[in-house]
Design an enzyme around this catalytic site. Structure first.
Site, PDB file in Angstrom:
ATOM      1  N   HIS A 294      72.633  13.792  64.992  1.00  0.00           N
ATOM      2  CA  HIS A 294      72.646  12.959  63.790  1.00  0.00           C
ATOM      3  C   HIS A 294      73.782  11.946  63.876  1.00  0.00           C
ATOM      4  CE1 HIS A 294      70.871  16.708  61.635  1.00  0.00           C
ATOM      5  NE2 HIS A 294      69.898  15.910  62.019  1.00  0.00           N
ATOM      6  N   TYR A 462      78.186  15.504  64.395  1.00  0.00           N
ATOM      7  CA  TYR A 462      78.593  16.773  65.022  1.00  0.00           C
ATOM      8  C   TYR A 462      77.451  17.789  65.112  1.00  0.00           C
ATOM      9  CZ  TYR A 462      82.850  14.570  63.215  1.00  0.00           C
ATOM     10  OH  TYR A 462      83.824  13.666  62.881  1.00  0.00           O
ATOM     11  N   HIS A 463      76.221  17.307  65.340  1.00  0.00           N
ATOM     12  CA  HIS A 463      75.068  18.210  65.355  1.00  0.00           C
ATOM     13  C   HIS A 463      74.224  18.048  66.621  1.00  0.00           C
ATOM     14  CE1 HIS A 463      75.327  17.705  60.689  1.00  0.00           C
ATOM     15  NE2 HIS A 463      76.222  18.581  61.138  1.00  0.00           N
ATOM     16  N   PRO A 464      74.802  18.093  67.818  1.00  0.00           N
ATOM     17  CA  PRO A 464      74.001  17.918  69.036  1.00  0.00           C
ATOM     18  C   PRO A 464      73.131  19.141  69.317  1.00  0.00           C
ATOM     19  CG  PRO A 464      76.244  18.508  69.627  1.00  0.00           C
ATOM     20  CD  PRO A 464      76.235  18.310  68.140  1.00  0.00           C
TER      21      PRO A 464
END
Length: 550
Positions: A294, A462-464
Site C-alpha cells: 500500500h 508498511y504492508h508488503p
C-alpha cells in the site's frame, strides 16, 4: 533443553514466527528452534507506543529501501522492518485491522481453496483477546491483546467530525459487520503498552523445555540435501552456525527476507541464480515476484494551538502517566481513519484513511518542529507489482527491492483521489478552524499539482506481501499448505505467501495465516503425516541453549 536436536527450525521471530513457536511447542513431543537475526525486545522504546518512530534506522530496523522508483521521481523509498523479537509487530503502528472479507474470498477465487473468509475468520478469533468482549466478530482468551485507545487525542475527534461532515458514515468497529466508514482504530495493546507478537505469543511460553529461542542469528541459506531441507546455515555474532531440522525448516523472515533466503539457497530463476554464481537447485521463477504494498501520501498541517502530541516525549507528566498505563505516550499515533470508496460501483473500499495528531514527514525521518496534524489516504488494492531479487551472492548483502509503486495507471488514479479527498477533509469544519495552514500539501487541487505532490511524497504504508505467493498451480512458489514446491521439508509462513494484499494493515492477517499454518503443519495439511510424538532429530552443528536472547 536436553540434547541439541530440533524437529522444527523457524527462521524469523516476527508476527508469524512467534505464532509458530507458540503453537508448535504446545506439543511436548517436538522440539522447536526459533531463530532471530536481531536481539531482544527489551528496549523501553519498543513498549512505548508513541515512541516507535525513534526505532527507525536503529539496530532494531533492517533499514531496507527500494531501488530507484520510476513513478516517484526516481526516489529510493525507505522500508523499515523490525529486526528484533516480534519483528515488525515490535515497531509498527499497532492498528488492529483484519482486512475485508472480500480479500480472502478473492484468494479462494484465485485457486487458494481453504483460504477464504470462512476459513480465516476462525483463525482471527482464535488469536484474539479483545477488551470489548466476545461477540459474533470477536473473541476473548486468545494470545493477541486487542484494546481501545487509552488516550484519545481531542484533535483527532475534530478530524472525525470533519470526516462525517464530508459524508462518510461512522464506524466503531472496522472488524465487525462492515468495513466502510470512519472512526478510531482498535490497537494491539495491553494496559497501554505495545502487544507485539513476541509479548503475546512468545514470552509467555519461553519456559517450555521443548522451545529454544536464539537471537543474533542471521540466516544465510537453507541446507538442501537430495531435494529435502535439512537445516539452516547462518552466522551468530560473527561465527558460522548450522542448525539441523529433522522435520521441517520454516521461513518466516518476511516479504523481503523469505524470498531472499530462498534465492540464496538456489530456489528461483536458474539463469538469474547462475549469473551470480549460485548453484540452482529448484526452478521457481516466481520467487521474489508479485511484490505488492500500500502507498500512502501524508499531508501535514500546522495547528493553530498546542493540541497535538508534539513534545510529549520530554514531558515528565507523560512519563509518569505512562507508568500508570495512561496518557499520551500510549497513543499509537495513527489513532483514527477509516475505509472509503473513491468512486461509485466499487464492491469494497479502495482507500484507507489515516489521521495522526503530530507531524509525520519525510517517511517519518524528518522532525516537524511544531504542533501539527498529519492526514493521508492509502491505495488498498494496488495493481502495480514489484520484485525482490538478489543484488549479490553475499548473503549479508541486502536484497534488491523494486516495488514499482504506482506504475499501474489505476493505482495513480486512486492515489490522486486519495490526496484530493484528504485535502477536502482538512478543509472541512470543525477541523479547519483548528489548522493554521499546510506544511506539506499539494499546491492546488489541479491534477498536475496533485500528481507532482504524490511523486515527491508517496511512501510505503508498511504492508508488503506476495513474494512467495501460494497457489494451486504448479508454478506457484508454495502450495496451499505453504510448502515450497520442489523441496521437501520446507515451508514459508509469513505475509509473503499472500497472493494479494488485504484491505488494511497486515499484522493481524499475518498472525491469522500463521495460526492456520500451525494447524497445517501439525496435521500434515490433512493430506500428509500427523505429529509423530517424540520423533528424534539429527544433530545440530552449533549448540543452542534453550533461550539465548542477548
Amino acid at each position: 533443553m536436553p540434547g541439541d536436536s530440533f524437529d522444527y527450525v523457524v527462521v524469523g521471530a516476527g508476527s508469524a514466527g512467534c505464532v509458530l513457536a507458540h503453537r508448535l511447542s504446545e506439543d511436548p513431543g517436538v522440539r522447536v528452534l526459533l531463530l532471530e537475526a536481531g536481539g531482544a525486545d527489551t528496549a523501553p522504546l519498543v513498549h512505548t507506543p508513541a515512541a516507535f518512530p525513534a526505532l527507525f534506522r536503529t539496530h532494531m530496523d533492517w533499514d531496507h529501501s527500494t531501488h530507484y522508483e520510476p513513478e516517484l521521481n526516481g526516489r529510493r523509498v525507505y522500508l523499515p522492518r523490525g529486526r528484533l523479537l516480534g519483528g515488525s509487530s515490535s515497531t509498527n503502528f499497532m492498528v488492529y485491522v483484519r482486512g475485508n472479507p472480500a480479500d480472502y474470498d478473492e484468494w479462494r477465487a484465485l485457486g487458494c481453496a481453504g483460504w477464504g473468509w470462512s476459513d480465516l475468520l476462525p483463525m482471527f478469533l482464535r488469536a484474539e483477546d479483545n477488551a470489548r468482549g466476545a461477540g459474533p466478530f470477536h473473541a476473548v482468551g486468545g494470545p493477541l491483546a486487542v484494546s481501545d485507545q487509552r488516550h484519545p487525542t481531542p484533535l483527532v475527534d475534530l478530524a472525525l467530525q470533519a470526516a462525517l461532515g464530508c459524508g462518510f458514515p461512522a464506524n466503531d468497529d472496522f472488524n465487525g459487520a462492515r468495513q466502510d466508514g470512519v472512526g478510531r482504530y482498535q490497537l494491539t495493546q495491553r494496559d497501554g503498552r505495545r502487544a507485539s507478537a513476541a509479548a503475546c505469543y512468545l514470552h509467555p511460553v519461553t519456559d517450555r523445555p521443548n522451545l529454544s529461542v536464539v537471537t543474533h542469528v542471521q540466516a544465510t541459506g537453507v541446507r538442501i540435501d537430495r531435494g529435502r531441507a535439512t537445516g539452516v546455515h547462518g552466522t551468530r555474532l560473527g561465527r558460522p552456525v548450522t542448525y539441523t531440522a529433522e522435520r521441517e525448516v520454516i521461513l518466516s523472515a518476511g516479504t523481503y527476507g523469505s524470498p531472499h533466503l530462498l534465492l540464496l539457497s538456489g530456489v528461483g530463476d536458474p539463469d538469474a541464480l547462475a549469473a551470480l554464481g549460485i548453484t540452482p537447485r529448484v526452478e521457481s521463477p516466481r520467487v521474489g515476484r508479485n511484490l505488492s504494498d500500500h502507498t500512502v501520501v501524508p499531508q501535514v498541517y500546522a495547528t493553530a494551538s498546542p493540541e497535538s502530541l508534539h513534545g510529549i516525549h520530554g514531558c515528565p507528566d507523560s512519563a509518569r502517566e505512562f507508568a500508570e498505563g495512561r496518557g499520551p505516550l500510549t497513543s499509537n499515533l495513527v489513532e483514527a481513519g477509516g475505509f472509503v470508496r473513491s468512486r461509485a460501483g466499487l464492491t469494497a473500499p479502495d482507500l484507507q484513511l489515516y489521521v495522526i495528531p503530530v507531524g509525520f514527514a519525510g517517511e517519518g525521518l524528518v522532525p516537524v518542529p511544531r504542533h501539527a496534524l498529519s492526514m493521508g489516504a492509502s491505495v488498498l488494492k494496488p495493481v502495480s507489482r514489484g520484485r525482490v531479487a538478489l543484488a549479490s551472492p553475499d548473503p549479508t548483502a541486502k536484497p534488491l527491492v523494486r516495488h514499482r509503486y504506482l506504475t499501474a495507471p489505476e493505482d495513480l488514479r486512486a492515489q490522486v483521489e486519495g490526496v484530493r479527498l484528504t485535502s477536502r477533509w482538512a478543509a472541512a469544519r470543525p477541523l479547519a478552524e483548528r489548522l493554521a495552514g499546510p506544511l506539506y500539501a499539494p499546491e492546488s487541487d489541479a491534477e498536475e499539482d496533485v500528481i507532482a505532490f504524490i511523486r515527491a511524497r508517496a511512501q510505503t504504508a508498511y504492508h508488503p506481501v506476495g513474494t512467495c505467493a501460494m497457489g494451486a498451480d504448479a508454478a506457484s512458489v508454495v502450495d496451499l499448505d505453504l510448502r515450497v514446491r520442489g523441496v521437501e521439508g520446507l515451508r514459508v509462513v509469513d505475509a509473503s505467501v499472500m497472493p494479494t494484499v488485504p484491505r488494511g494493515n497486515t499484522n493481524a492477517p499475518t498472525i491469522a495465516v500463521a495460526e492456520k499454518a500451525s494447524d497445517l503443519i501439525r496435521g500434515g495439511g490433512g493430506r500428509g503425516s500427523v505429529f509423530r510424538q517424540g520423533a528424534g532429530a539429527g544433530p545440530v552443528t552449533a549448540g543452542a541453549p534453550r533461550v539465548a536472547v542477548t
